[in-house]
Write a protein that holds these residues in place. Structure first.
Motif, PDB file in Angstrom:
ATOM      1  N   ALA A   5      25.251   8.266  52.857  1.00  0.00           N
ATOM      2  CA  ALA A   5      26.383   7.681  53.587  1.00  0.00           C
ATOM      3  C   ALA A   5      26.970   8.703  54.553  1.00  0.00           C
ATOM      4  N   TRP A   6      26.166   9.121  55.515  1.00  0.00           N
ATOM      5  CA  TRP A   6      26.651  10.041  56.531  1.00  0.00           C
ATOM      6  C   TRP A   6      26.086   9.642  57.887  1.00  0.00           C
ATOM      7  N   GLN A   7      26.757  10.112  58.925  1.00  0.00           N
ATOM      8  CA  GLN A   7      26.427   9.684  60.285  1.00  0.00           C
ATOM      9  C   GLN A   7      25.868  10.852  61.100  1.00  0.00           C
ATOM     10  N   PRO A   8      24.618  10.763  61.539  1.00  0.00           N
ATOM     11  CA  PRO A   8      24.101  11.802  62.436  1.00  0.00           C
ATOM     12  C   PRO A   8      24.678  11.617  63.833  1.00  0.00           C
ATOM     13  N   LEU A   9      24.922  12.713  64.534  1.00  0.00           N
ATOM     14  CA  LEU A   9      25.498  12.609  65.872  1.00  0.00           C
ATOM     15  C   LEU A   9      25.232  13.887  66.650  1.00  0.00           C
ATOM     16  N   TRP A  10      25.417  13.764  67.952  1.00  0.00           N
ATOM     17  CA  TRP A  10      25.358  14.917  68.843  1.00  0.00           C
ATOM     18  C   TRP A  10      26.781  15.321  69.188  1.00  0.00           C
ATOM     19  N   ILE A  11      27.064  16.615  69.165  1.00  0.00           N
ATOM     20  CA  ILE A  11      28.388  17.099  69.540  1.00  0.00           C
ATOM     21  C   ILE A  11      28.242  18.151  70.637  1.00  0.00           C
ATOM     22  N   LEU A  38      21.521  31.490  57.888  1.00  0.00           N
ATOM     23  CA  LEU A  38      20.795  31.895  59.092  1.00  0.00           C
ATOM     24  C   LEU A  38      19.296  32.058  58.821  1.00  0.00           C
ATOM     25  N   LEU A  39      18.538  32.035  59.927  1.00  0.00           N
ATOM     26  CA  LEU A  39      17.094  32.258  59.913  1.00  0.00           C
ATOM     27  C   LEU A  39      16.382  31.340  58.919  1.00  0.00           C
ATOM     28  N   HIS A  40      15.487  31.883  58.082  1.00  0.00           N
ATOM     29  CA  HIS A  40      14.669  31.084  57.182  1.00  0.00           C
ATOM     30  C   HIS A  40      15.489  30.393  56.096  1.00  0.00           C
ATOM     31  N   GLU A  41      16.688  30.881  55.831  1.00  0.00           N
ATOM     32  CA  GLU A  41      17.513  30.271  54.791  1.00  0.00           C
ATOM     33  C   GLU A  41      18.126  28.950  55.253  1.00  0.00           C
ATOM     34  N   GLN A  42      18.185  28.728  56.554  1.00  0.00           N
ATOM     35  CA  GLN A  42      18.784  27.491  57.065  1.00  0.00           C
ATOM     36  C   GLN A  42      17.942  26.255  56.754  1.00  0.00           C
ATOM     37  N   PRO A  43      16.658  26.217  57.124  1.00  0.00           N
ATOM     38  CA  PRO A  43      15.898  24.982  56.853  1.00  0.00           C
ATOM     39  C   PRO A  43      15.669  24.724  55.371  1.00  0.00           C
ATOM     40  N   ARG A  44      15.445  25.768  54.573  1.00  0.00           N
ATOM     41  CA  ARG A  44      15.127  25.510  53.168  1.00  0.00           C
ATOM     42  C   ARG A  44      16.358  25.144  52.341  1.00  0.00           C
ATOM     43  N   SER A  45      17.556  25.319  52.907  1.00  0.00           N
ATOM     44  CA  SER A  45      18.774  24.954  52.175  1.00  0.00           C
ATOM     45  C   SER A  45      19.363  23.632  52.650  1.00  0.00           C
ATOM     46  N   ARG A  46      18.674  22.941  53.554  1.00  0.00           N
ATOM     47  CA  ARG A  46      19.259  21.731  54.137  1.00  0.00           C
ATOM     48  C   ARG A  46      19.592  20.699  53.054  1.00  0.00           C
ATOM     49  N   ARG A  47      18.709  20.551  52.079  1.00  0.00           N
ATOM     50  CA  ARG A  47      18.965  19.536  51.049  1.00  0.00           C
ATOM     51  C   ARG A  47      20.243  19.842  50.276  1.00  0.00           C
ATOM     52  N   VAL A  48      20.438  21.092  49.863  1.00  0.00           N
ATOM     53  CA  VAL A  48      21.619  21.402  49.060  1.00  0.00           C
ATOM     54  C   VAL A  48      22.896  21.253  49.885  1.00  0.00           C
ATOM     55  N   LEU A  49      22.845  21.545  51.191  1.00  0.00           N
ATOM     56  CA  LEU A  49      24.020  21.340  52.032  1.00  0.00           C
ATOM     57  C   LEU A  49      24.364  19.855  52.141  1.00  0.00           C
ATOM     58  N   VAL A  50      23.330  19.018  52.268  1.00  0.00           N
ATOM     59  CA  VAL A  50      23.568  17.569  52.315  1.00  0.00           C
ATOM     60  C   VAL A  50      24.229  17.113  51.015  1.00  0.00           C
ATOM     61  N   GLU A  51      23.740  17.605  49.896  1.00  0.00           N
ATOM     62  CA  GLU A  51      24.265  17.163  48.613  1.00  0.00           C
ATOM     63  C   GLU A  51      25.691  17.651  48.385  1.00  0.00           C
ATOM     64  N   VAL A  52      25.982  18.893  48.764  1.00  0.00           N
ATOM     65  CA  VAL A  52      27.350  19.401  48.629  1.00  0.00           C
ATOM     66  C   VAL A  52      28.295  18.625  49.536  1.00  0.00           C
ATOM     67  N   ALA A  53      27.886  18.398  50.790  1.00  0.00           N
ATOM     68  CA  ALA A  53      28.732  17.649  51.723  1.00  0.00           C
ATOM     69  C   ALA A  53      28.980  16.236  51.221  1.00  0.00           C
ATOM     70  N   SER A  54      27.964  15.597  50.669  1.00  0.00           N
ATOM     71  CA  SER A  54      28.116  14.238  50.150  1.00  0.00           C
ATOM     72  C   SER A  54      29.078  14.202  48.961  1.00  0.00           C
ATOM     73  N   ARG A  55      28.974  15.199  48.099  1.00  0.00           N
ATOM     74  CA  ARG A  55      29.880  15.214  46.948  1.00  0.00           C
ATOM     75  C   ARG A  55      31.316  15.486  47.390  1.00  0.00           C
ATOM     76  N   LEU A  56      31.512  16.380  48.340  1.00  0.00           N
ATOM     77  CA  LEU A  56      32.859  16.646  48.842  1.00  0.00           C
ATOM     78  C   LEU A  56      33.461  15.389  49.462  1.00  0.00           C
ATOM     79  N   ALA A  57      32.642  14.656  50.220  1.00  0.00           N
ATOM     80  CA  ALA A  57      33.132  13.418  50.834  1.00  0.00           C
ATOM     81  C   ALA A  57      33.490  12.390  49.768  1.00  0.00           C
ATOM     82  N   ALA A  58      32.683  12.310  48.711  1.00  0.00           N
ATOM     83  CA  ALA A  58      32.975  11.374  47.631  1.00  0.00           C
ATOM     84  C   ALA A  58      34.283  11.721  46.936  1.00  0.00           C
TER      85      ALA A  58
END
Length: 255
Positions: A5-11, A38-58
């Motif tokens: 339940a999140w909205q992708p957008l360009w800013i 930063l660097l290699h840690e950014q793409p491999r952590s995308r899932r956990v950032l999505v999950e944390v953001a979703s829980r915060l929104a909930a």
């Protein structure tokens, strides 16, 4: 908990547009701006950032994730990614979070090495409620040296030799400019007299400058364990309580 339940957008404005994702929360008065690692840690952590953001929104906190200019799905080239550019990205992202949700207070949550550029950015912002750091890197010079050592080791392991091309500026598989390296090397996270400084870190690992510590469980996802990029990080069950405590602290800033 749903993570869809999140909205992708360009800013931002072309040609400097950033990819972002807004996790909205009804009537939210506090928002969390998530500065990815930063660097290699950014793409491999995308899932956990999505999950944390979703829980915060909930839990009632609007949340905005974004990719820095020159990284991820944002416009630009990796050579254009440095601390000055990240400061501009944070300005754009904070404005988008405010305009897209109407929040009154913003907590910026910096992951790992992102704490370095965020520290100097947050010091000049009077509209932030707190500066939070997840497993932060607090000394840029030492971290850069660690990255360079790891980069040499991985090149030897993969190719049996070091790259001898002086034009090869890649670090851990990602392009870095001279400005990026010098900016990171000079950056530090220090205590701020005007902004609450929080840390989400394992026991005994919170920076001395942190005024509040949300203790991560021992099995929380690690950024520095040397696993491959294909090993995605995710929000474990034990982390739910930590994120919930963090959410309550954020909400209390509006009390």
């Amino acid at each position: 908990m749903s993570v869809d339940a999140w909205q992708p957008l360009w800013i931002g404005d072309a040609p400097r547009q950033l990819y972002a994702a807004l996790h909205a929360a009804a009537a939210a008065r506090v928002g969390v701006l998530m500065a990815p690692p930063l660097l290699h840690e950014q793409p491999r952590s995308r899932r956990v950032l999505v999950e944390v953001a979703s829980r915060l929104a909930a839990l009632g906190l609007a949340c905005l994730r974004f990719d820095y200019f020159g990284t991820g799905d944002s416009a630009g080239d990796g050579e254009q990614h440095d601390i000055g550019a990240m400061h501009a990205d944070l300005d754009v992202a904070a404005a988008a979070l405010r305009s897209g949700t109407g929040v009154q207070r913003i907590v910026v949550l910096a992951w790992r090495g992102a704490a370095l550029p965020v520290a100097s950015w947050a010091a000049r912002r009077a509209d932030l409620g707190a500066f939070a750091m997840w497993e932060p890197v607090v000394g840029g010079a030492a971290w850069l040296a660690q990255l360079e050592t790891a980069d040499r080791a991985q090149r030897m392991e993969r190719y049996g030799m070091l790259q001898d091309d002086p034009c090869d500026t890649h670090l851990m598989g990602f392009p870095t400019s001279a400005a990026w390296r010098s900016g990171i090397a000079a950056a530090r996270v220090d205590a701020s007299a005007t902004l609450p400084l929080w840390a989400l870190a394992r026991a005994g690992a919170a920076p001395a400058a942190a005024q509040r510590h949300f203790e991560l469980p021992a099995d929380a996802p690690r950024f520095d364990d040397g696993v491959g990029i294909e090993d995605a990080m995710f929000l474990s069950r034990k982390l739910f309580g930590v994120v919930d405590d963090f959410a309550r602290a954020c909400a209390a800033l509006d009390a």
